[in-house]
Scaffold this active site. Structure first.
Site, short mmCIF file in Angstrom:
data_model
loop_
_atom_site.label_atom_id
_atom_site.label_comp_id
_atom_site.label_asym_id
_atom_site.label_seq_id
_atom_site.Cartn_x
_atom_site.Cartn_y
_atom_site.Cartn_z
CB SER A 132 2.89 7.24 4.38
OG SER A 132 1.95 6.90 5.00
CD GLU A 155 -2.15 11.39 18.22
OE1 GLU A 155 -1.95 10.84 17.35
OE2 GLU A 155 -1.81 10.95 19.23
CD GLU A 169 -4.80 0.31 7.25
OE1 GLU A 169 -5.38 0.92 5.61
OE2 GLU A 169 -3.69 0.55 7.42
CB SER A 174 3.73 -2.85 5.53
OG SER A 174 3.91 -1.79 6.47
CD GLN A 211 -2.40 0.76 2.34
OE1 GLN A 211 -2.60 -0.19 2.73
NE2 GLN A 211 -3.33 2.44 3.33
N GLY A 212 1.05 2.12 -0.82
CA GLY A 212 1.97 2.94 -1.43
C GLY A 212 0.94 4.30 -1.60
C1 FAD Z 1 4.22 0.24 11.98
C2 FAD Z 1 3.60 0.36 10.47
C3 FAD Z 1 3.13 -0.13 8.84
C4 FAD Z 1 2.65 1.19 7.95
N1 FAD Z 1 2.25 0.78 6.45
C5 FAD Z 1 2.22 1.28 6.46
C6 FAD Z 1 1.98 1.08 4.68
O1 FAD Z 1 1.69 0.29 4.36
N2 FAD Z 1 1.93 2.07 3.78
C7 FAD Z 1 1.45 3.28 3.70
O2 FAD Z 1 1.06 4.05 3.53
N3 FAD Z 1 1.81 4.15 5.43
C8 FAD Z 1 2.32 3.37 6.05
N4 FAD Z 1 2.86 3.08 7.30
C9 FAD Z 1 2.67 4.82 7.69
C10 FAD Z 1 0.95 5.38 8.82
O3 FAD Z 1 0.25 5.20 7.56
C11 FAD Z 1 1.78 6.99 8.83
O4 FAD Z 1 2.73 6.77 9.92
C12 FAD Z 1 0.87 7.41 9.50
O5 FAD Z 1 0.00 8.38 9.17
C13 FAD Z 1 1.31 9.00 10.40
O6 FAD Z 1 1.83 9.86 9.46
P1 FAD Z 1 3.33 9.99 9.85
O7 FAD Z 1 4.11 9.15 10.51
O8 FAD Z 1 3.94 11.32 9.03
O9 FAD Z 1 2.53 11.17 11.08
P2 FAD Z 1 2.25 12.49 11.29
O10 FAD Z 1 0.90 12.84 10.13
O11 FAD Z 1 4.09 13.18 10.93
O12 FAD Z 1 2.04 12.80 12.40
C14 FAD Z 1 2.69 12.93 13.76
C15 FAD Z 1 2.13 12.76 14.61
O13 FAD Z 1 1.63 13.85 15.13
C16 FAD Z 1 0.39 14.11 15.22
N5 FAD Z 1 -0.51 14.97 14.43
C17 FAD Z 1 -0.87 14.91 13.29
N6 FAD Z 1 -1.54 16.11 13.04
C18 FAD Z 1 -2.41 15.64 13.47
C19 FAD Z 1 -3.87 16.99 13.37
N7 FAD Z 1 -4.17 17.35 12.33
N8 FAD Z 1 -4.41 16.78 14.97
C20 FAD Z 1 -3.96 15.76 15.81
N9 FAD Z 1 -2.51 15.39 15.72
C21 FAD Z 1 -1.59 15.36 14.74
C22 FAD Z 1 0.08 12.37 15.04
O14 FAD Z 1 -1.30 11.91 14.92
C23 FAD Z 1 1.43 12.20 15.64
O15 FAD Z 1 1.01 11.72 16.56
C24 FAD Z 1 2.79 3.00 8.12
C25 FAD Z 1 3.14 3.03 9.31
C26 FAD Z 1 3.27 2.18 11.05
C27 FAD Z 1 4.40 2.61 11.85
#
Ligand code: FAD
Length: 385
Positions: free
Chosen positions: A136, A368, A251, A168, A133-134
């Site tokens: 992020s 969040e 999901e 992932s 799933q591409g």
């Molecule tokens: C084990 C694992 C597997 C994953 N697998 C995939 C995958 O297969 N494909 C894929 O596309 N992605 C995948 N992801 C990525 C995942 O979808 C993102 O990590 C997630 O959406 C959060 O984005 P970010 O890491 O950029 O954090 P950010 O968006 O930068 O957030 C950082 C923190 O800020 C908080 N925050 C951000 N915006 C707000 C807001 N508006 N209000 C309140 N709080 C806020 C968030 O809740 C978080 O605590 C995976 C992540 C993990 C940990």
């Protein structure tokens, strides 16, 4: 080589399926024993689970609930949930290919051109290929609509450039659902197109990333001048947001079902392994897992009836991460030596599960964000500025 079970019928009820599948698990216990304890490295885990998937496919169980033209045996979608729950209850690991099937499979069935869906879905069910799933990107996680991976129209194909992250199991994937920017840079959710991309297309580089568990669970993907045929588009040009939301609702909804079944099994293990576990903690974990079971059963029923789930699966996802964290916090509290220091196989499993549970409030949309969705879209509170 097994064969489709005579006991298996597409019109069987949930209870009939449970009984028939339990008997099959008991009859084949010797063969299935190899799947109970997985290798600890990701390559070993992947190949063992793929083998388990093939075993279940050949016997027919994981074809139930999928239409015949997509490689299935027919029957209502709810049948799919029974197999994963019973497997977990019998102490087998959750085949993560199931997660792909339940998260990405329905999107391909619904949005891919029919020829494409009939070509690839049977392969997914057979465990012959896997998908990732591409979504992020660095800088576009919670704010997914700001993604920048670009797809430029080049007549009969798209040319894709950009970067995805945290994908992932990408190192094993044959295909990826990639969200691309096809509208103006500031078109947000209105200018996104979903493409189903073969991972061996020239120009794709997969770089593995090591997770907190010490394993390379995910990767970053670089797309450099990658040509994707127009036939690989899912849905309409600039219509990718609806597909992304559909996938996220699967999901957050269907995947939570498998997770609750697995958590229930882990709770039983915890009660058996940890004399220090208090009744209050065990009770709280049981309550949360049972609540998740009820909630995700409702979600599965809605999915089965073809209903649009809207934002309701945000509740499932929120509860899922709350339950998972509480369960493994309880494990750490009740047996700190085991979770933190011991190196026998079972202790390592507790440690890995504890560490992975930290991610449960991040993947599939951070906790969040689910809270914001519930507050704004369900309770009608004003949007946070
Ligand atoms: C084990 C694992 C597997 C994953 N697998 C995939 C995958 O297969 N494909 C894929 O596309 N992605 C995948 N992801 C990525 C995942 O979808 C993102 O990590 C997630 O959406 C959060 O984005 P970010 O890491 O950029 O954090 P950010 O968006 O930068 O957030 C950082 C923190 O800020 C908080 N925050 C951000 N915006 C707000 C807001 N508006 N209000 C309140 N709080 C806020 C968030 O809740 C978080 O605590 C995976 C992540 C993990 C940990």
């Amino acid at each position: 080589m097994t064969m489709i079970q005579p006991a298996l019928r597409s019109d069987m009820s949930i209870d009939e399926l449970r009984t028939a599948f339990r008997s099959w698990l008991a009859e084949r216990a010797d063969t299935l024993e190899q799947f109970r304890e997985l290798p600890t490295d990701v390559d070993g885990i992947f190949s063992t689970l793929s083998k388990m998937q093939r075993e279940l496919y050949e016997a027919g169980w994981i074809r139930l609930g999928w239409p015949a033209e997509l490689g299935g045996c027919g029957g209502v979608t709810a049948l799919r949930a029974v197999v994963s729950e019973e497997l977990a209850a019998a102490g087998y690991p959750p085949p993560f290919s199931f997660a792909t099937q339940e998260v990405l499979g329905p999107a391909i069935a619904r949005y891919a051109q029919p020829e494409l869906a009939t070509e690839v879905l049977p392969r997914l069910l057979r465990g012959e290929e896997s998908w990732c799933q591409g979504f992020s990107e660095p800088g576009a996680g919670s704010d997914l609509a700001s993604l920048r991976t670009k797809a430029v129209d080049a007549g009969d194909h798209w040319v894709v450039d950009g970067e995805k992250i945290w994908t992932s199991w990408a190192q094993f994937a044959d295909r990826c659902i990639v969200l691309t920017r096809t509208g103006a840079p500031d078109s947000a959710h209105r200018g996104i197109t979903a493409l189903f991309v073969d991972m061996d297309t020239p120009g794709i580089t997969v770089s593995q990333l090591v997770a907190i568990t010490g394993e390379a669970d995910f990767s970053s993907l670089h797309f450099d001048n990658v040509q994707v045929p127009k036939s690989r588009m899912l849905g309409d040009v600039d219509g990718g947001w609806a597909i992304a939301m559909f996938i996220l609702s699967c999901e957050r909804g269907a995947a939570a079902w498998q997770r609750q079944a697995w958590m229930r099994w882990r709770l039983d293990r915890l009660v058996a392994d940890a004399p220090g576990l208090t009744a209050a903690r065990a009770g709280e974990a049981f309550e949360l897992i049972s609540a998740l079971r009820l909630l995700s059963r409702r979600t599965l029923r809605s999915l089965s009836a073809g209903k649009d789930l809207g934002v309701l699966p945000s509740f499932d996802k929120y509860l899922m991460s709350t339950a998972e964290k509480l369960l493994f916090d309880s494990a750490l509290e009740a047996m700190p030596e085991t979770v933190l220091f011991r190196n026998d196989r079972e202790s390592k499993d507790w440690r890995t599960d504890y560490l992975y549970s930290r991610a449960s409030s991040i993947y599939g949309g951070a906790k969040e964000i689910q809270r914001n969705v519930i507050a704004e879209r369900i309770l009608g509170l004003p949007r946070e500025k």
